[in-house]
Design a protein around this motif. Structure first.
Motif, mmCIF file in Angstrom:
data_model
loop_
_atom_site.group_PDB
_atom_site.id
_atom_site.type_symbol
_atom_site.label_atom_id
_atom_site.label_comp_id
_atom_site.label_asym_id
_atom_site.label_seq_id
_atom_site.Cartn_x
_atom_site.Cartn_y
_atom_site.Cartn_z
ATOM 1 N N PRO A 12 17.307 84.721 77.143
ATOM 2 C CA PRO A 12 18.048 83.466 76.986
ATOM 3 C C PRO A 12 19.248 83.412 77.924
ATOM 4 O O PRO A 12 19.937 84.408 78.120
ATOM 5 C CB PRO A 12 18.501 83.502 75.524
ATOM 6 C CG PRO A 12 17.619 84.478 74.849
ATOM 7 C CD PRO A 12 17.227 85.482 75.892
ATOM 8 N N GLU A 61 21.928 82.040 77.358
ATOM 9 C CA GLU A 61 23.192 82.102 76.626
ATOM 10 C C GLU A 61 23.906 83.431 76.857
ATOM 11 O O GLU A 61 25.125 83.477 76.854
ATOM 12 C CB GLU A 61 22.960 81.923 75.125
ATOM 13 C CG GLU A 61 22.844 80.470 74.698
ATOM 14 C CD GLU A 61 21.464 79.905 74.946
ATOM 15 O OE1 GLU A 61 20.554 80.714 75.233
ATOM 16 O OE2 GLU A 61 21.293 78.682 74.869
ATOM 17 N N TYR A 62 23.119 84.508 77.044
ATOM 18 C CA TYR A 62 23.766 85.811 77.223
ATOM 19 C C TYR A 62 24.657 85.805 78.459
ATOM 20 O O TYR A 62 25.792 86.263 78.432
ATOM 21 C CB TYR A 62 22.725 86.923 77.343
ATOM 22 C CG TYR A 62 21.955 87.165 76.078
ATOM 23 C CD1 TYR A 62 22.618 87.406 74.887
ATOM 24 C CD2 TYR A 62 20.577 87.150 76.074
ATOM 25 C CE1 TYR A 62 21.918 87.626 73.715
ATOM 26 C CE2 TYR A 62 19.863 87.369 74.902
ATOM 27 C CZ TYR A 62 20.536 87.610 73.731
ATOM 28 O OH TYR A 62 19.844 87.823 72.587
ATOM 29 N N ALA A 96 27.592 83.476 77.943
ATOM 30 C CA ALA A 96 28.611 84.131 77.122
ATOM 31 C C ALA A 96 29.446 85.065 78.000
ATOM 32 O O ALA A 96 30.675 85.074 77.912
ATOM 33 C CB ALA A 96 27.962 84.900 75.986
ATOM 34 N N VAL A 151 24.640 92.273 81.759
ATOM 35 C CA VAL A 151 23.972 91.639 80.631
ATOM 36 C C VAL A 151 22.479 91.406 80.893
ATOM 37 O O VAL A 151 21.651 91.691 80.041
ATOM 38 C CB VAL A 151 24.674 90.311 80.279
ATOM 39 C CG1 VAL A 151 23.926 89.576 79.197
ATOM 40 C CG2 VAL A 151 26.100 90.575 79.844
ATOM 41 N N GLN A 196 18.760 94.009 79.745
ATOM 42 C CA GLN A 196 17.732 93.416 78.904
ATOM 43 C C GLN A 196 16.405 93.272 79.618
ATOM 44 O O GLN A 196 15.389 92.962 79.003
ATOM 45 C CB GLN A 196 18.200 92.050 78.424
ATOM 46 C CG GLN A 196 19.327 92.218 77.473
ATOM 47 C CD GLN A 196 19.718 90.910 76.923
ATOM 48 O OE1 GLN A 196 18.976 90.337 76.147
ATOM 49 N NE2 GLN A 196 20.846 90.405 77.343
ATOM 50 N N PHE A 232 28.134 80.423 70.656
ATOM 51 C CA PHE A 232 26.846 79.789 70.913
ATOM 52 C C PHE A 232 26.058 79.586 69.628
ATOM 53 O O PHE A 232 26.244 80.297 68.643
ATOM 54 C CB PHE A 232 26.016 80.646 71.875
ATOM 55 C CG PHE A 232 26.550 80.641 73.262
ATOM 56 C CD1 PHE A 232 26.045 79.755 74.201
ATOM 57 C CD2 PHE A 232 27.564 81.499 73.636
ATOM 58 C CE1 PHE A 232 26.546 79.733 75.486
ATOM 59 C CE2 PHE A 232 28.067 81.495 74.913
ATOM 60 C CZ PHE A 232 27.555 80.609 75.844
ATOM 61 N N ALA A 277 24.319 84.597 70.824
ATOM 62 C CA ALA A 277 24.309 85.289 72.114
ATOM 63 C C ALA A 277 25.077 86.600 72.059
ATOM 64 O O ALA A 277 25.849 86.920 72.944
ATOM 65 C CB ALA A 277 24.869 84.383 73.225
ATOM 66 N N LEU A 278 24.845 87.366 70.999
ATOM 67 C CA LEU A 278 25.432 88.706 70.964
ATOM 68 C C LEU A 278 24.616 89.564 71.919
ATOM 69 O O LEU A 278 23.398 89.486 71.925
ATOM 70 C CB LEU A 278 25.350 89.295 69.554
ATOM 71 C CG LEU A 278 26.053 88.477 68.476
ATOM 72 C CD1 LEU A 278 25.878 89.149 67.129
ATOM 73 C CD2 LEU A 278 27.523 88.299 68.794
ATOM 74 N N TYR A 279 25.319 90.390 72.715
ATOM 75 C CA TYR A 279 24.588 91.209 73.682
ATOM 76 C C TYR A 279 23.772 92.251 72.935
ATOM 77 O O TYR A 279 24.340 93.126 72.269
ATOM 78 C CB TYR A 279 25.570 91.875 74.649
ATOM 79 C CG TYR A 279 26.542 90.888 75.248
ATOM 80 C CD1 TYR A 279 26.070 89.806 75.995
ATOM 81 C CD2 TYR A 279 27.900 91.000 75.055
ATOM 82 C CE1 TYR A 279 26.953 88.886 76.531
ATOM 83 C CE2 TYR A 279 28.791 90.080 75.590
ATOM 84 C CZ TYR A 279 28.302 89.023 76.322
ATOM 85 O OH TYR A 279 29.165 88.103 76.849
#
Lengths: 316, 365
Positions: free
Chosen positions: A206, A208-209, A212, A227, A231, B81, B85-87
């Motif tokens: 996503p 969003e990561y 963020a 980030v 992943q 969010f 959106a926690l890593y």
């Protein structure tokens, strides 16, 4: 199954599972036979390796490995008698065959070439692949679809189809028989696979990561490394294995473009056959050793590989 | 702590206009809810304030400073969010401390600040757990922790309660509001849930099709909706709408609907003969057998202390929220009375509210 037993529509029945297990085991055995044969041949003596009917049970010897790693020459009995007693296993085996070890063979440098070229090109292909995949996945790239199709199209013909142009080009550029040339070539072949595979994986992460991380005060580059990359490890590992297997096993270009200092193991191993009769144990030994790095790499990353293979089969 | 000002901001994605020339100001320490149905442009507005999208035109000011073209990381804002959106590759402690690492805060200070934040949110016991195993509420708190640990100028939240179950949502709504009361940071909260917006916000901006239809306190939005859309979107059951045609002069205090004369707040503008809509909240309808507006009961829904009675009135169903003491049979003829001081009038065409003694301010009243 009795009428009051609960049964699942998703879970296969016990019979299905048993049949499946038998089939899988059977398939595994059939595919393992050639490997097992190569492995056993590597420990046979040359007469045992070509005996008819083939021998399943035999007295193991390291002759194949010795022949693989050394060059020997035949000597007269008088000369052999004048030598001091043999030092080491290989010398002993050679004496029995009325030979002396002259020098180490070229197998080890060829094997190192394979390691450098395969791992080097894999690293480059994955590195370039992950950067372009991220770009295609996250940014508005002009003509993105056409570019992606173009990248894919490089896989649409067998790479060997361009062998002659590449040969001529490499000769002009002085890249024939250099490790750099081979790394560039394998990278070029693999990078399309890497871009496509990795784009799929990165699309699944996503946005969003990163957003963020951008808001948390990082640059896009930092967000990518801190980030996104952690992943994407599964995708990177799976892609790396696919790239490595190709680069490691590649034969045709290696034969065409390398002959001396940059020759890899695949074109070298068959040349053993030509040296003093059909030395199958040495070929078996070379092949067995050749299998080890890819085996280790695959076992280390097998969890990722499995996910890489089933990738795309299960989507949300 | 900061004032956020959005000036004539417009965002188009190709042909599609997501946000149309929005202008509003969120005062320092204020809690604003951006409320609207999905696809109305509320999240896009928030992302532009955050710096994740660039407006097509217009300006965004933080504390009077034009930040329209500043990167997200240079704006000193925190964003929560929708999916948190926690890593996933970091534990709770590292997640919360991540923004501080970017600022180059010394390690010891990161530790104390993360622990302080965790205590504030009551998550100090899970600091060393991986985020993957956390329950929804704890994830929510970690996401909030990551936002407040930096002490940013303002908070932006994109439907942060959207994925929680209803019961837990109520708890979080209270916690969020308490947190806001404690730290008093300017907050913009995007939601499609009117109850969340009503319960938490100091002011609400109702958006529809990229346009802010009304900007005001929850009370204003509820009792003086500026358009048919706002009136319909806010309140459950929503406002009753009765279509009629008339021309009304300024100063009039009643309108004629069918046979009956219905009292309305005194008009403040002349209305040429046209299609109009009378809006009445269910709680402003009372059932009175002698009343001039006659209808027949269609159905009633029992809610404990009150009941919602739907009355067939002409072509529409008028819902009335009345005490549950009397029971109604379907088909029973009844009369209805509307609370004249609390009625709204809208133009059928365009849906704008007509100015009356109740509606004096217009859209930004």
């Amino acid at each position: 199954m009795s009428a009051n037993t609960a049964h699942s529509v998703v879970e296969p029945s016990a019979t299905t599972k048993r049949v499946a297990t038998v089939l899988v085991v059977l398939y595994a055995v059939i595919t393992m036979i050639p490997l097992a044969w190569i492995f056993s041949t590597s420990f046979k003596s040359p007469p045992d390796s070509i005996s008819y009917p083939p021998k399943i049970l035999f007295e193991p010897t390291l002759e194949g490995y010795c022949n693989l790693f050394t060059s020997r020459s035949r000597q007269t009995q008088e000369y052999l008698d004048s030598l001091p007693p043999p030092q080491g296993v290989c010398e002993e085996i050679a004496r029995e065959r009325q030979m002396v070890v002259v020098s180490p063979s070229k197998f080890w440098p060829r094997f190192l070439n394979s390691l450098v070229i395969a791992f080097g090109s894999t690293f480059l292909a994955v590195f370039l692949g992950v950067l372009s995949a991220y770009g295609f996945s996250r940014f508005k790239v002009p003509l993105a679809d056409d570019l992606l199709f173009f990248i894919l199209s490089t896989r649409m013909m067998p790479p060997i189809a361009v062998a002659i142009p590449i040969y001529l080009m490499y000769r002009e550029l002085g890249l024939t028989d250099t490790a750099l040339g081979m790394i560039l070539l394998y990278t070029a072949v693999n990078v399309s696979l890497a871009v496509w595979l990795l784009k799929g994986f990165i699309d699944e992460i996503p946005r969003e990561y990163e957003e963020a991380a951008l808001i948390d005060g990082y640059t896009r580059m930092q967000a990518f490394f801190k980030v996104v990359l952690p992943q994407a490890t599964t995708g990177i590992a799976a892609t790396a294995i696919f790239c490595l297997i190709f680069a490691w096993n590649e034969y045709a270009f290696a034969v065409l473009l390398t002959s001396g200092s940059a020759q890899t193991a695949p074109p070298f191993i068959p040349t053993i056959i030509g040296e003093g009769g059909l030395d199958w144990p040495a070929v078996g030994a070379g092949t067995t050793i050749f299998l080890v790095p890819i085996l280790v790499f695959t076992v280390l990353l097998r969890r990722h590989l499995l996910r890489g293979i089933t990738f795309g089969a299960v989507r949300k | 702590m900061a004032e956020i000002r959005v000036e004539n901001v417009r965002k188009a994605f190709g042909e599609f206009v997501a946000v149309q020339d929005s202008t509003f100001t969120v005062a320092d320490g204020e809690f604003l809810a951006l409320l609207g149905p999905s696809g109305c442009g509320k999240t896009t507005t928030l992302r532009m304030i955050a710096g994740l999208e660039l407006p097509t035109s217009g300006k965004i000011l933080l504390d009077g400073e034009d930040v329209t073209f500043n990167r997200a990381r240079d704006r000193d804002i925190a964003f929560v969010f929708q999916l948190f959106a926690l890593y996933p590759h970091m534990n709770v402690r590292r997640n919360i401390g991540f923004p501080l690492v970017a600022q180059g805060v010394p390690r010891a200070e990161i530790r104390t600040r993360v622990e302080e934040t965790a205590r504030l949110l009551q998550i100090d016991h899970i600091l060393d757990k991986p985020v993957s195993g956390l329950a929804g509420g704890d994830r929510q708190r970690v996401a909030l922790g990551r936002a407040i640990v930096r002490r940013p100028k303002c908070f932006l939240m994109d439907e942060p309660l959207g994925t929680l179950d209803t019961e837990f949502r109520d708890v979080m709504v209270r916690e969020l509001r308490e947190l806001h009361n404690r730290i008093r940071a300017t907050t913009i909260y995007v939601t499609h849930d009117q109850l969340e917006a009503m319960a938490m916000a100091d002011r609400i901006a109702v958006m529809n099709h990229g346009v802010i239809e009304q900007f005001g306190t929850p009370q204003e939005i509820y009792s003086r909706p500026a358009s048919l859309f706002v009136a319909d979107f806010i309140g459950s059951p929503s406002m009753n709408f009765i279509d009629f045609s008339a021309g009304i002069a300024s100063g009039a205090q009643s309108v004629r609907i069918g046979e009956a004369e219905v009292g309305v707040p005194q008009l403040r503008e002349d209305v040429a003969p046209s299609g109009l809509v009378l809006g009445v909240r269910p709680e402003d309808v009372s059932i009175d057998d002698d009343a001039p507006l006659r209808g027949a009961v269609y159905e009633s829904e029992y809610l404990g202390t009150t009941q919602i009675v739907a009355v067939e009135f002409g072509a529409t169903l008028v819902k009335a929220r009345v005490p549950a003491t009397r029971s109604f049979r379907p088909g029973e003829p009844v009369g209805m009375r509307f609370d004249a001081a609390r009625l709204s009038l809208f133009r059928r065409d365009g849906g704008k509210a007509i100015r009356t003694a109740l509606h004096d301010g217009g859209a930004h009243g």
